[in-house]
Design a protein around this motif. Structure first.
Motif, PDB file in Angstrom:
ATOM      1  N   UNK A  61       0.810  -1.209   0.000  1.00  0.00           N
ATOM      2  CA  UNK A  61       0.000   0.000   0.000  1.00  0.00           C
ATOM      3  C   UNK A  61       0.848   1.265   0.000  1.00  0.00           C
ATOM      4  N   UNK A  62       2.106   1.145   0.439  1.00  0.00           N
ATOM      5  CA  UNK A  62       3.000   2.301   0.495  1.00  0.00           C
ATOM      6  C   UNK A  62       4.146   2.180  -0.511  1.00  0.00           C
ATOM      7  N   UNK A  63       3.942   1.369  -1.528  1.00  0.00           N
ATOM      8  CA  UNK A  63       4.933   1.260  -2.592  1.00  0.00           C
ATOM      9  C   UNK A  63       6.167   0.472  -2.224  1.00  0.00           C
ATOM     10  N   UNK A  64       6.091  -0.376  -1.205  1.00  0.00           N
ATOM     11  CA  UNK A  64       7.221  -1.195  -0.789  1.00  0.00           C
ATOM     12  C   UNK A  64       6.916  -2.667  -1.043  1.00  0.00           C
ATOM     13  N   UNK A  65       7.951  -3.488  -1.019  1.00  0.00           N
ATOM     14  CA  UNK A  65       7.782  -4.927  -1.237  1.00  0.00           C
ATOM     15  C   UNK A  65       8.772  -5.679  -0.367  1.00  0.00           C
ATOM     16  N   UNK A  66       8.356  -6.832   0.125  1.00  0.00           N
ATOM     17  CA  UNK A  66       9.239  -7.686   0.904  1.00  0.00           C
ATOM     18  C   UNK A  66      10.142  -8.469  -0.040  1.00  0.00           C
ATOM     19  N   UNK A  67      11.387  -8.649   0.368  1.00  0.00           N
ATOM     20  CA  UNK A  67      12.327  -9.393  -0.466  1.00  0.00           C
ATOM     21  C   UNK A  67      11.871 -10.851  -0.550  1.00  0.00           C
ATOM     22  N   UNK A  68      11.660 -11.382  -1.750  1.00  0.00           N
ATOM     23  CA  UNK A  68      11.094 -12.738  -1.859  1.00  0.00           C
ATOM     24  C   UNK A  68      11.996 -13.831  -1.298  1.00  0.00           C
ATOM     25  N   UNK A  69      13.326 -13.670  -1.392  1.00  0.00           N
ATOM     26  CA  UNK A  69      14.226 -14.706  -0.892  1.00  0.00           C
ATOM     27  C   UNK A  69      14.559 -14.525   0.590  1.00  0.00           C
ATOM     28  N   UNK A  70      14.502 -13.297   1.065  1.00  0.00           N
ATOM     29  CA  UNK A  70      14.920 -13.023   2.445  1.00  0.00           C
ATOM     30  C   UNK A  70      13.767 -12.983   3.431  1.00  0.00           C
ATOM     31  N   UNK A  71      12.546 -13.047   2.936  1.00  0.00           N
ATOM     32  CA  UNK A  71      11.385 -13.033   3.816  1.00  0.00           C
ATOM     33  C   UNK A  71      10.846 -14.452   3.923  1.00  0.00           C
ATOM     34  N   UNK A  72      10.856 -14.993   5.112  1.00  0.00           N
ATOM     35  CA  UNK A  72      10.402 -16.367   5.278  1.00  0.00           C
ATOM     36  C   UNK A  72       9.854 -16.587   6.677  1.00  0.00           C
ATOM     37  N   UNK A  73       9.092 -17.637   6.813  1.00  0.00           N
ATOM     38  CA  UNK A  73       8.480 -18.023   8.080  1.00  0.00           C
ATOM     39  C   UNK A  73       9.146 -19.304   8.550  1.00  0.00           C
ATOM     40  N   UNK A  74       9.754 -19.265   9.726  1.00  0.00           N
ATOM     41  CA  UNK A  74      10.471 -20.432  10.238  1.00  0.00           C
ATOM     42  C   UNK A  74      10.031 -20.722  11.667  1.00  0.00           C
ATOM     43  N   UNK A  75      10.184 -21.976  12.067  1.00  0.00           N
ATOM     44  CA  UNK A  75       9.941 -22.367  13.453  1.00  0.00           C
ATOM     45  C   UNK A  75      11.270 -22.288  14.191  1.00  0.00           C
ATOM     46  N   UNK A  76      11.288 -21.512  15.275  1.00  0.00           N
ATOM     47  CA  UNK A  76      12.539 -21.224  15.960  1.00  0.00           C
ATOM     48  C   UNK A  76      12.248 -21.034  17.443  1.00  0.00           C
ATOM     49  N   UNK A  77      13.129 -21.542  18.284  1.00  0.00           N
ATOM     50  CA  UNK A  77      12.951 -21.366  19.717  1.00  0.00           C
ATOM     51  C   UNK A  77      13.237 -22.646  20.480  1.00  0.00           C
ATOM     52  N   UNK A  78      12.892 -22.626  21.767  1.00  0.00           N
ATOM     53  CA  UNK A  78      13.268 -23.741  22.643  1.00  0.00           C
ATOM     54  C   UNK A  78      12.549 -25.039  22.307  1.00  0.00           C
ATOM     55  N   UNK A  79      11.401 -24.974  21.679  1.00  0.00           N
ATOM     56  CA  UNK A  79      10.648 -26.194  21.349  1.00  0.00           C
ATOM     57  C   UNK A  79      10.745 -26.561  19.877  1.00  0.00           C
ATOM     58  N   UNK A  80      11.482 -25.786  19.099  1.00  0.00           N
ATOM     59  CA  UNK A  80      11.517 -26.010  17.654  1.00  0.00           C
ATOM     60  C   UNK A  80      12.128 -27.358  17.306  1.00  0.00           C
ATOM     61  N   UNK A  81      13.240 -27.718  17.948  1.00  0.00           N
ATOM     62  CA  UNK A  81      13.917 -28.981  17.623  1.00  0.00           C
ATOM     63  C   UNK A  81      13.019 -30.175  17.921  1.00  0.00           C
ATOM     64  N   UNK A  82      12.353 -30.150  19.064  1.00  0.00           N
ATOM     65  CA  UNK A  82      11.482 -31.261  19.440  1.00  0.00           C
ATOM     66  C   UNK A  82      10.301 -31.372  18.481  1.00  0.00           C
TER      67      UNK A  82
END
Length: 276
Positions: free
Chosen positions: A93-114
């Motif tokens: 909406x403000x003329x910006x875009x997220x970088x397609x390769x650098x924007x990602x959703x990951x599972x991370x934290x103390x319970x991620x490995x389990x």
């Protein structure tokens, strides 16, 4: 002030002696670029993210932004997915875009490995932020520990700079070269001497010593720059690495949380955003 900013925006970019006038955005590398970016993103992203957290989040949300690089941590995956979708629309909406390769959703934290092992997905993903690779690790007691390691590509780039500079300083005295290399190492340690990163510090010192050895060998046909001699020069001139930064839970900002909800929470479960 507005007149000066307008001139900065229109100054253009010079490539191979040819000046291309600026038409959209700020010139890359311009002095005004990071300042205007922070002002713009404060309204486009920071205030919006704070309002989104108050209106929609049921779990903890942590927002970290440095210039145009950001990491957002969520307690619940559904909220992370919703935030990413709405953030993409907000930026557009403000003329910006997220970088397609650098924007990602990951599972991370103390319970991620389990959680990932239970699904057969292997180790948790890592992400880069502010010159470090962040890793889900374990302490010596087996507890979860956020590990930070200097980004390998940044380290290689720094070593390439040292190599080029040593070539220019080839005919300086050993004392002059050693004094200069000492400043290089102290500067590297000043930023990278964080807990869990001692291995990168020692590797950088070793690689700098090796570059120095090769530079000394090029000055003479006699191979006097043996590793035995370099060990002596290393001990004399190159400071040994030492962890100087505190652990995250010891920092002032954690002991005295700011206004953001969850500012004192060390780890979130889901990360989304412009991760580099």
């Amino acid at each position: 002030m507005i007149r000066l900013i307008r001139k900065w925006l229109k100054v253009g970019v010079m490539e191979d002696g040819v000046v291309t006038p600026g038409r959209v955005g700020t010139p890359q590398g311009a002095v005004i670029s990071p300042l205007l970016a922070n002002i713009f993103l404060h309204y486009v992203f920071d205030l919006w993210a704070h309002q989104w957290r108050q209106r929609h989040a049921r779990g903890s949300v942590i927002v970290v932004r440095y210039a145009d690089d950001s990491v957002v941590g969520f307690e619940h995956q559904a909220e992370a997915e919703r935030f990413m979708a709405e953030m993409r629309a907000r930026m557009a909406a403000f003329g910006l875009a997220l970088h397609p390769q650098k924007t990602r959703l990951i599972e991370f934290g103390r319970h991620a490995a389990k959680n990932r092992n239970g699904c057969g997905l292997g180790k948790p993903e890592t992400f880069n932020f502010l010159g470090f690779t962040h890793i889900c690790g374990r302490s010596r007691r087996g507890d979860f520990q956020l590990k930070r390691k200097s980004r390998s590509d940044r380290v290689r780039a720094k070593l390439a700079e040292v190599k080029e500079a040593l070539h220019r300083r080839m005919h300086e005295t050993i004392d002059q070269q050693g004094a200069w290399l000492a400043t290089v190492l102290r500067g590297f340690y000043a930023y990278h001497a964080v807990p869990t990163n001692s291995g990168s510090l020692w590797d950088f010192r070793h690689n700098v010593t090796d570059l120095w050895r090769r530079a000394l060998r090029r000055r003479s046909q006699r191979d006097t720059a043996t590793w035995k001699r370099m060990t002596v020069l290393q001990g004399r001139w190159l400071p040994r690495p030492r962890i100087t930064h505190p652990w995250p839970n010891k920092r002032f900002a954690v002991n005295h949380p700011r206004w953001e909800p969850g500012a004192g929470i060390l780890h979130a479960g889901i990360c989304a955003g412009g991760v580099r």
